[in-house]
Design an enzyme around this catalytic site. Structure first.
Site, PDB file in Angstrom:
ATOM      1  N   GLN A  35     -40.031 -15.200 -62.599  1.00 10.88           N
ATOM      2  CA  GLN A  35     -40.504 -16.754 -62.581  1.00 10.88           C
ATOM      3  C   GLN A  35     -41.793 -16.903 -63.454  1.00 10.88           C
ATOM      4  OE1 GLN A  35     -41.483 -18.018 -58.507  1.00 10.88           O
ATOM      5  NE2 GLN A  35     -41.497 -20.148 -59.041  1.00 10.88           N
TER       6      GLN A  35
ATOM      7  N   HIS B  31     -37.469 -24.379 -58.572  1.00 15.84           N
ATOM      8  CA  HIS B  31     -36.429 -24.872 -59.528  1.00 15.84           C
ATOM      9  C   HIS B  31     -35.275 -24.177 -59.545  1.00 15.84           C
ATOM     10  CE1 HIS B  31     -38.902 -22.449 -62.092  1.00 15.84           C
ATOM     11  NE2 HIS B  31     -37.850 -22.059 -62.571  1.00 15.84           N
TER      12      HIS B  31
END
Ligand code: DGP
Length: 127
Positions: free
Chosen positions: A98, A104
């Site tokens: 990430q 997301h």
């Protein structure tokens, strides 16, 4: 970890930074990834302060979770990816790769995806 209200996606959600928007509703905003890894590479972000799926799945109100995942499905459909297929990915934390700490989901489409999803990074992969 504390949610950083000035992360890039928070700023896009507030309209402070531009994006190539593909979909928006009360629960989510979807836009093209700035560094596409497939012919179609769209990000879907929830409206709300969530770092990753860890806090989103634990803390978001039911309506937000449902609304967000319905939006992911709508975006993939709108992009015309249902017939040929697509991949959805959500990275969490350092080992998940990430980079932006607002939850997301990546939608990848437009080419055949590899079956080697959990492969080791190659030397020239971005870190
Ligand atoms: P992740 O590793 O899952 O945190 O992926 C973050 C993604 O966000 C990465 O694929 C590149 C994309 N990205 C980073 N900055 C921007 C930006 O300013 N605009 C857009 N559209 N995408 C961005």
């Amino acid at each position: 970890m504390v949610y950083d209200r000035n992360n890039i996606f928070a700023r896009i959600l507030r309209g402070e930074l531009p994006c190539k928007k593909v979909y928006e509703d009360e629960f989510a905003l979807a836009f093209h990834d700035i560094n596409p890894l497939a012919p179609v590479h769209v990000l879907v972000v929830p409206k709300g302060e969530y770092i990753s799926n860890v806090d989103f799945s634990a803390d978001a109100p039911d309506a937000q979770v449902v609304g967000f995942w319905r939006a992911v499905g709508k975006v993939a459909k709108q992009l015309g990816l249902e017939a040929e297929g697509y991949r959805i990915v959500a990275n969490h934390g350092p080992q998940g790769g990430q980079l932006v700490f607002h939850f997301h989901v990546h939608i990848f489409g437009g080419r055949q995806m590899s079956h080697r999803m959990g492969n080791m990074p190659r030397p020239n992969d971005r870190q």
